[in-house]
Design a protein around this motif. Sequence first.
Motif, PDB file in Angstrom:
ATOM      1  N   LEU A   1       0.488  -1.191   0.024  1.00  0.00           N
ATOM      2  CA  LEU A   1       0.320  -0.317   0.061  1.00  0.00           C
ATOM      3  C   LEU A   1       0.729   1.524  -0.140  1.00  0.00           C
ATOM      4  O   LEU A   1       0.488   2.657  -0.719  1.00  0.00           O
TER       5      LEU A   1
ATOM      6  N   LEU B   1      -2.125   5.220  -6.747  1.00  0.00           N
ATOM      7  CA  LEU B   1      -3.442   6.033  -6.318  1.00  0.00           C
ATOM      8  C   LEU B   1      -3.637   7.297  -5.842  1.00  0.00           C
ATOM      9  O   LEU B   1      -2.486   8.037  -6.122  1.00  0.00           O
TER      10      LEU B   1
ATOM     11  N   GLU C   1      -6.651   8.963  -2.092  1.00  0.00           N
ATOM     12  CA  GLU C   1      -6.615   8.041  -1.074  1.00  0.00           C
ATOM     13  C   GLU C   1      -5.329   7.657  -0.392  1.00  0.00           C
ATOM     14  O   GLU C   1      -5.277   6.782   0.249  1.00  0.00           O
TER      15      GLU C   1
ATOM     16  N   VAL D   1      -4.462   6.234   3.082  1.00  0.00           N
ATOM     17  CA  VAL D   1      -3.748   5.360   3.151  1.00  0.00           C
ATOM     18  C   VAL D   1      -3.037   5.694   4.501  1.00  0.00           C
ATOM     19  O   VAL D   1      -2.995   5.246   6.002  1.00  0.00           O
TER      20      VAL D   1
ATOM     21  N   GLU E   1      -5.291  -7.484  -0.290  1.00  0.00           N
ATOM     22  CA  GLU E   1      -5.446  -6.545  -0.707  1.00  0.00           C
ATOM     23  C   GLU E   1      -6.695  -5.744  -1.747  1.00  0.00           C
ATOM     24  O   GLU E   1      -6.440  -4.821  -1.854  1.00  0.00           O
TER      25      GLU E   1
ATOM     26  N   ARG F   1      -7.863  -2.257  -1.083  1.00  0.00           N
ATOM     27  CA  ARG F   1      -7.795  -1.208  -2.107  1.00  0.00           C
ATOM     28  C   ARG F   1      -9.254  -1.073  -2.029  1.00  0.00           C
ATOM     29  O   ARG F   1      -9.285   0.095  -2.688  1.00  0.00           O
TER      30      ARG F   1
ATOM     31  N   ILE G   1     -10.343   1.192   0.244  1.00  0.00           N
ATOM     32  CA  ILE G   1      -9.819   2.583  -0.223  1.00  0.00           C
ATOM     33  C   ILE G   1     -10.118   3.689  -0.525  1.00  0.00           C
ATOM     34  O   ILE G   1     -10.345   4.722  -0.309  1.00  0.00           O
TER      35      ILE G   1
END
Length: 312
Positions: A77, A83, A87, A91, A115, A119, A122
Amino acid sequence: VYKRQVSTQSTGVSTQPRNLQPFTMQSPPPSPNPLDLSSPTLDGPYNHLDQSVDHIESMAELDPQKVETLLTLGQNLQNATNLSEEEKKIVKEWVNTPTLHRYLRARNFNLKDSEKLLRESIGWRATYKPHGLTAKDVESQLKMGHLYISGEDKLGRPILVFRVHTERDPHDNDERIKFIVYTLEKAIKRMKPGVESMVWFVDCRGFNIKYNGDLSLAKKFGSTLQDHYPERLGELIIFDAPGVFKAFWKMLVPFIDSKTKKKVSFVETSDSSLPERMAKKFDLGQVEKCFGGKKEQPFNGEAYVKDMYSDD
Protein backbone atom coordinates in the motif's frame (compact mmCIF):
# COMPACT_ATOMS: atom_id res chain seq x y z
CA VAL A 1 11.04 1.31 5.14
CA TYR A 2 9.52 -1.93 6.31
CA LYS A 3 11.82 -4.41 8.01
CA ARG A 4 10.93 -8.06 8.08
CA GLN A 5 12.95 -9.03 11.16
CA VAL A 6 10.92 -11.21 13.53
CA SER A 7 11.85 -11.48 17.20
CA THR A 8 13.16 -14.86 18.32
CA GLN A 9 11.19 -14.58 21.54
CA SER A 10 7.80 -13.79 20.08
CA THR A 11 6.01 -13.56 16.78
CA GLY A 12 5.68 -9.78 17.08
CA VAL A 13 7.55 -7.47 14.75
CA SER A 14 10.73 -5.87 16.07
CA THR A 15 10.49 -2.78 13.88
CA GLN A 16 7.10 -1.19 13.26
CA PRO A 17 6.41 0.94 10.16
CA ARG A 18 5.05 4.40 10.60
CA ASN A 19 1.27 4.47 11.25
CA LEU A 20 1.22 0.74 12.08
CA GLN A 21 0.79 0.18 15.81
CA PRO A 22 0.44 -3.24 17.47
CA PHE A 23 -2.50 -4.11 19.67
CA THR A 24 -3.60 -6.85 22.02
CA MET A 25 -6.94 -8.50 22.69
CA GLN A 26 -8.21 -10.01 25.94
CA SER A 27 -8.69 -13.73 25.99
CA PRO A 28 -12.37 -14.74 25.88
CA PRO A 29 -14.04 -16.36 28.91
CA PRO A 30 -14.53 -20.13 28.98
CA SER A 31 -17.35 -21.35 26.77
CA PRO A 32 -20.62 -22.17 28.56
CA ASN A 33 -22.81 -25.06 27.55
CA PRO A 34 -24.64 -23.95 24.39
CA LEU A 35 -28.41 -23.98 24.14
CA ASP A 36 -29.87 -25.31 20.90
CA LEU A 37 -32.06 -22.64 19.35
CA SER A 38 -32.39 -24.49 16.08
CA SER A 39 -35.50 -23.96 14.02
CA PRO A 40 -36.52 -25.86 10.93
CA THR A 41 -37.63 -22.55 9.43
CA LEU A 42 -34.12 -21.15 9.83
CA ASP A 43 -32.30 -24.22 8.51
CA GLY A 44 -30.10 -24.74 11.52
CA PRO A 45 -29.04 -23.38 14.93
CA TYR A 46 -28.40 -19.68 15.49
CA ASN A 47 -27.23 -19.74 19.08
CA HIS A 48 -24.15 -17.52 19.26
CA LEU A 49 -25.63 -15.75 22.31
CA ASP A 50 -25.00 -18.87 24.38
CA GLN A 51 -21.42 -19.35 23.20
CA SER A 52 -18.22 -17.63 24.21
CA VAL A 53 -16.89 -14.88 21.98
CA ASP A 54 -14.71 -16.27 19.22
CA HIS A 55 -11.04 -15.83 20.03
CA ILE A 56 -9.24 -13.37 17.77
CA GLU A 57 -5.58 -14.08 17.15
CA SER A 58 -3.64 -11.14 18.56
CA MET A 59 -0.54 -9.70 16.92
CA ALA A 60 1.66 -11.46 19.50
CA GLU A 61 0.11 -14.80 18.49
CA LEU A 62 0.71 -14.48 14.76
CA ASP A 63 3.20 -16.93 13.34
CA PRO A 64 6.16 -15.51 11.35
CA GLN A 65 4.49 -16.24 8.02
CA LYS A 66 1.40 -14.21 8.97
CA VAL A 67 3.57 -11.39 10.25
CA GLU A 68 5.40 -11.42 6.92
CA THR A 69 2.07 -11.31 5.06
CA LEU A 70 0.87 -8.36 7.14
CA LEU A 71 4.09 -6.44 6.54
CA THR A 72 3.97 -7.15 2.83
CA LEU A 73 0.39 -5.87 2.63
CA GLY A 74 1.42 -2.67 4.39
CA GLN A 75 4.42 -2.25 2.12
CA ASN A 76 2.35 -2.80 -1.00
CA LEU A 77 0.00 0.00 0.00
CA GLN A 78 2.73 2.46 0.90
CA ASN A 79 4.64 1.71 -2.30
CA ALA A 80 1.58 1.82 -4.57
CA THR A 81 1.98 4.31 -7.42
CA ASN A 82 -1.58 4.21 -8.74
CA LEU A 83 -3.31 5.81 -5.75
CA SER A 84 -5.03 9.18 -6.01
CA GLU A 85 -4.00 11.92 -3.59
CA GLU A 86 -7.16 11.31 -1.58
CA GLU A 87 -6.44 7.58 -1.45
CA LYS A 88 -2.88 8.26 -0.26
CA LYS A 89 -4.37 10.38 2.50
CA ILE A 90 -6.69 7.51 3.48
CA VAL A 91 -3.73 5.12 3.63
CA LYS A 92 -1.80 7.53 5.84
CA GLU A 93 -4.63 8.39 8.24
CA TRP A 94 -6.79 5.25 8.29
CA VAL A 95 -4.66 2.20 7.53
CA ASN A 96 -2.84 0.85 10.57
CA THR A 97 -1.89 -2.55 11.95
CA PRO A 98 -5.40 -3.46 13.22
CA THR A 99 -6.83 -2.46 9.83
CA LEU A 100 -4.40 -4.70 7.97
CA HIS A 101 -5.08 -7.51 10.44
CA ARG A 102 -8.86 -7.27 9.99
CA TYR A 103 -8.70 -7.37 6.22
CA LEU A 104 -6.30 -10.30 6.30
CA ARG A 105 -8.54 -12.21 8.70
CA ALA A 106 -11.51 -11.51 6.45
CA ARG A 107 -9.72 -13.29 3.59
CA ASN A 108 -7.95 -15.98 5.66
CA PHE A 109 -4.58 -14.25 5.24
CA ASN A 110 -4.64 -14.57 1.46
CA LEU A 111 -2.46 -11.62 0.48
CA LYS A 112 -3.91 -11.07 -2.99
CA ASP A 113 -7.54 -11.26 -1.87
CA SER A 114 -6.92 -9.13 1.23
CA GLU A 115 -5.15 -6.42 -0.77
CA LYS A 116 -7.96 -6.35 -3.33
CA LEU A 117 -10.57 -5.95 -0.58
CA LEU A 118 -8.57 -3.28 1.21
CA ARG A 119 -7.82 -1.33 -1.97
CA GLU A 120 -11.54 -1.30 -2.76
CA SER A 121 -12.31 0.06 0.71
CA ILE A 122 -9.63 2.74 0.36
CA GLY A 123 -11.20 3.81 -2.94
CA TRP A 124 -14.67 3.78 -1.38
CA ARG A 125 -13.56 5.85 1.60
CA ALA A 126 -11.85 8.32 -0.72
CA THR A 127 -15.06 8.93 -2.69
CA TYR A 128 -17.88 8.24 -0.19
CA LYS A 129 -15.99 9.88 2.71
CA PRO A 130 -17.80 8.07 5.54
CA HIS A 131 -15.45 9.63 8.10
CA GLY A 132 -16.72 13.07 7.04
CA LEU A 133 -20.41 12.41 7.78
CA THR A 134 -21.86 14.55 10.57
CA ALA A 135 -24.99 14.52 12.71
CA LYS A 136 -26.39 17.33 10.58
CA ASP A 137 -26.22 15.07 7.51
CA VAL A 138 -28.51 12.48 9.14
CA GLU A 139 -30.37 14.45 11.81
CA SER A 140 -33.87 13.53 10.65
CA GLN A 141 -33.00 9.83 11.00
CA LEU A 142 -31.23 10.23 14.35
CA LYS A 143 -34.51 11.33 15.93
CA MET A 144 -36.51 8.34 14.69
CA GLY A 145 -34.83 5.74 16.88
CA HIS A 146 -34.62 3.05 14.23
CA LEU A 147 -30.85 2.76 14.70
CA TYR A 148 -28.79 4.03 17.62
CA ILE A 149 -25.79 3.27 19.84
CA SER A 150 -26.77 2.09 23.31
CA GLY A 151 -23.99 1.18 25.72
CA GLU A 152 -21.55 -1.70 25.37
CA ASP A 153 -21.11 -5.34 26.35
CA LYS A 154 -18.71 -6.75 28.95
CA LEU A 155 -15.88 -6.80 26.40
CA GLY A 156 -16.39 -3.12 25.64
CA ARG A 157 -18.00 -3.73 22.24
CA PRO A 158 -20.53 -1.00 21.35
CA ILE A 159 -24.18 -2.11 21.15
CA LEU A 160 -26.13 -0.90 18.12
CA VAL A 161 -29.90 -1.19 18.36
CA PHE A 162 -31.86 -1.55 15.12
CA ARG A 163 -35.66 -1.43 15.24
CA VAL A 164 -37.77 -2.49 12.29
CA HIS A 165 -40.07 0.06 10.69
CA THR A 166 -43.74 -0.02 11.64
CA GLU A 167 -44.61 2.75 9.18
CA ARG A 168 -43.19 4.07 5.92
CA ASP A 169 -39.71 5.57 6.14
CA PRO A 170 -39.65 8.86 4.19
CA HIS A 171 -35.92 8.48 3.45
CA ASP A 172 -34.72 6.81 0.27
CA ASN A 173 -32.27 3.90 0.27
CA ASP A 174 -29.21 6.08 -0.31
CA GLU A 175 -30.11 8.20 2.72
CA ARG A 176 -30.71 5.10 4.83
CA ILE A 177 -27.36 3.57 3.86
CA LYS A 178 -25.69 6.90 4.66
CA PHE A 179 -27.25 6.80 8.13
CA ILE A 180 -26.10 3.22 8.71
CA VAL A 181 -22.56 4.14 7.63
CA TYR A 182 -22.63 7.21 9.89
CA THR A 183 -23.65 5.05 12.86
CA LEU A 184 -20.95 2.47 12.12
CA GLU A 185 -18.32 5.21 12.01
CA LYS A 186 -19.55 6.68 15.30
CA ALA A 187 -19.51 3.27 17.00
CA ILE A 188 -15.96 2.64 15.78
CA LYS A 189 -14.85 6.08 16.93
CA ARG A 190 -16.13 5.30 20.42
CA MET A 191 -14.38 1.93 20.70
CA LYS A 192 -11.84 1.63 23.47
CA PRO A 193 -8.27 0.55 22.64
CA GLY A 194 -8.17 -3.14 21.76
CA VAL A 195 -11.87 -3.28 20.83
CA GLU A 196 -12.56 -3.86 17.13
CA SER A 197 -16.09 -5.22 16.79
CA MET A 198 -19.64 -4.33 17.77
CA VAL A 199 -22.86 -6.05 18.77
CA TRP A 200 -26.17 -5.53 16.98
CA PHE A 201 -29.58 -5.93 18.61
CA VAL A 202 -32.34 -6.25 16.00
CA ASP A 203 -35.83 -5.66 17.41
CA CYS A 204 -38.31 -7.36 15.09
CA ARG A 205 -41.49 -6.46 16.97
CA GLY A 206 -43.98 -5.03 14.49
CA PHE A 207 -42.11 -6.38 11.47
CA ASN A 208 -44.03 -6.42 8.22
CA ILE A 209 -42.92 -6.86 4.63
CA LYS A 210 -44.59 -3.65 3.46
CA TYR A 211 -42.17 -1.41 5.38
CA ASN A 212 -39.20 -3.76 5.83
CA GLY A 213 -39.16 -6.00 2.78
CA ASP A 214 -36.77 -4.08 0.55
CA LEU A 215 -34.36 -6.86 -0.38
CA SER A 216 -32.12 -4.48 -2.38
CA LEU A 217 -31.59 -2.31 0.72
CA ALA A 218 -30.81 -5.35 2.87
CA LYS A 219 -28.31 -6.63 0.29
CA LYS A 220 -26.68 -3.20 0.02
CA PHE A 221 -26.34 -2.98 3.79
CA GLY A 222 -24.87 -6.49 3.94
CA SER A 223 -22.36 -5.82 1.19
CA THR A 224 -21.31 -2.51 2.78
CA LEU A 225 -20.70 -4.21 6.12
CA GLN A 226 -18.84 -7.16 4.60
CA ASP A 227 -16.81 -5.23 2.01
CA HIS A 228 -15.89 -2.06 3.91
CA TYR A 229 -16.24 -3.03 7.58
CA PRO A 230 -14.90 -6.62 7.62
CA GLU A 231 -14.51 -8.26 11.02
CA ARG A 232 -16.44 -5.39 12.64
CA LEU A 233 -19.51 -7.49 13.42
CA GLY A 234 -18.95 -9.31 16.69
CA GLU A 235 -22.48 -10.53 17.26
CA LEU A 236 -25.97 -10.12 15.80
CA ILE A 237 -28.89 -10.87 18.13
CA ILE A 238 -32.34 -10.90 16.53
CA PHE A 239 -35.23 -10.53 18.97
CA ASP A 240 -38.78 -11.81 18.44
CA ALA A 241 -38.51 -12.61 14.73
CA PRO A 242 -41.92 -13.55 13.31
CA GLY A 243 -42.29 -16.22 10.65
CA VAL A 244 -42.40 -13.64 7.86
CA PHE A 245 -39.04 -12.24 8.99
CA LYS A 246 -37.54 -15.73 9.05
CA ALA A 247 -38.72 -16.21 5.49
CA PHE A 248 -37.11 -12.87 4.58
CA TRP A 249 -33.92 -13.98 6.35
CA LYS A 250 -33.78 -17.14 4.24
CA MET A 251 -33.76 -14.98 1.12
CA LEU A 252 -30.81 -13.01 2.53
CA VAL A 253 -28.73 -15.99 3.66
CA PRO A 254 -27.18 -16.67 0.20
CA PHE A 255 -25.69 -13.17 0.29
CA ILE A 256 -24.21 -13.56 3.79
CA ASP A 257 -20.80 -15.17 4.26
CA SER A 258 -20.46 -18.21 6.49
CA LYS A 259 -18.39 -16.38 9.14
CA THR A 260 -21.15 -13.81 9.59
CA LYS A 261 -23.89 -16.44 9.87
CA LYS A 262 -22.03 -18.02 12.77
CA LYS A 263 -22.35 -14.77 14.73
CA VAL A 264 -26.17 -14.69 14.59
CA SER A 265 -28.65 -15.58 17.35
CA PHE A 266 -32.45 -15.67 17.19
CA VAL A 267 -34.00 -15.22 20.63
CA GLU A 268 -37.46 -14.67 22.10
CA THR A 269 -38.06 -12.08 24.82
CA SER A 270 -40.77 -14.33 26.23
CA ASP A 271 -38.04 -16.81 27.19
CA SER A 272 -37.77 -16.62 31.00
CA SER A 273 -34.08 -17.56 30.82
CA LEU A 274 -33.20 -14.62 28.56
CA PRO A 275 -31.99 -12.26 31.35
CA GLU A 276 -29.70 -14.95 32.73
CA ARG A 277 -28.34 -15.70 29.27
CA MET A 278 -27.86 -12.02 28.43
CA ALA A 279 -26.06 -11.43 31.74
CA LYS A 280 -23.20 -13.67 30.61
CA LYS A 281 -22.12 -11.07 28.06
CA PHE A 282 -23.85 -7.83 29.04
CA ASP A 283 -24.20 -5.56 32.04
CA LEU A 284 -27.98 -5.71 32.30
CA GLY A 285 -28.02 -2.14 33.59
CA GLN A 286 -26.95 -1.04 30.09
CA VAL A 287 -29.51 -3.24 28.30
CA GLU A 288 -33.09 -2.08 27.77
CA LYS A 289 -35.77 -4.11 29.55
CA CYS A 290 -37.31 -5.13 26.24
CA PHE A 291 -34.09 -7.04 25.50
CA GLY A 292 -33.90 -8.83 28.84
CA GLY A 293 -32.01 -6.06 30.66
CA LYS A 294 -32.81 -3.66 33.49
CA LYS A 295 -32.48 -0.29 31.79
CA GLU A 296 -35.74 1.58 32.31
CA GLN A 297 -35.04 4.67 30.20
CA PRO A 298 -36.37 4.29 26.64
CA PHE A 299 -34.78 5.86 23.59
CA ASN A 300 -34.92 9.67 23.69
CA GLY A 301 -34.57 11.18 20.23
CA GLU A 302 -33.73 14.72 21.33
CA ALA A 303 -31.10 13.56 23.82
CA TYR A 304 -29.55 11.22 21.24
CA VAL A 305 -29.29 13.98 18.64
CA LYS A 306 -27.49 16.20 21.17
CA ASP A 307 -25.14 13.34 22.03
CA MET A 308 -24.26 12.77 18.39
CA TYR A 309 -23.73 16.49 17.71
CA SER A 310 -21.38 16.68 20.69
CA ASP A 311 -19.31 13.89 19.17
CA ASP A 312 -18.77 15.58 15.77
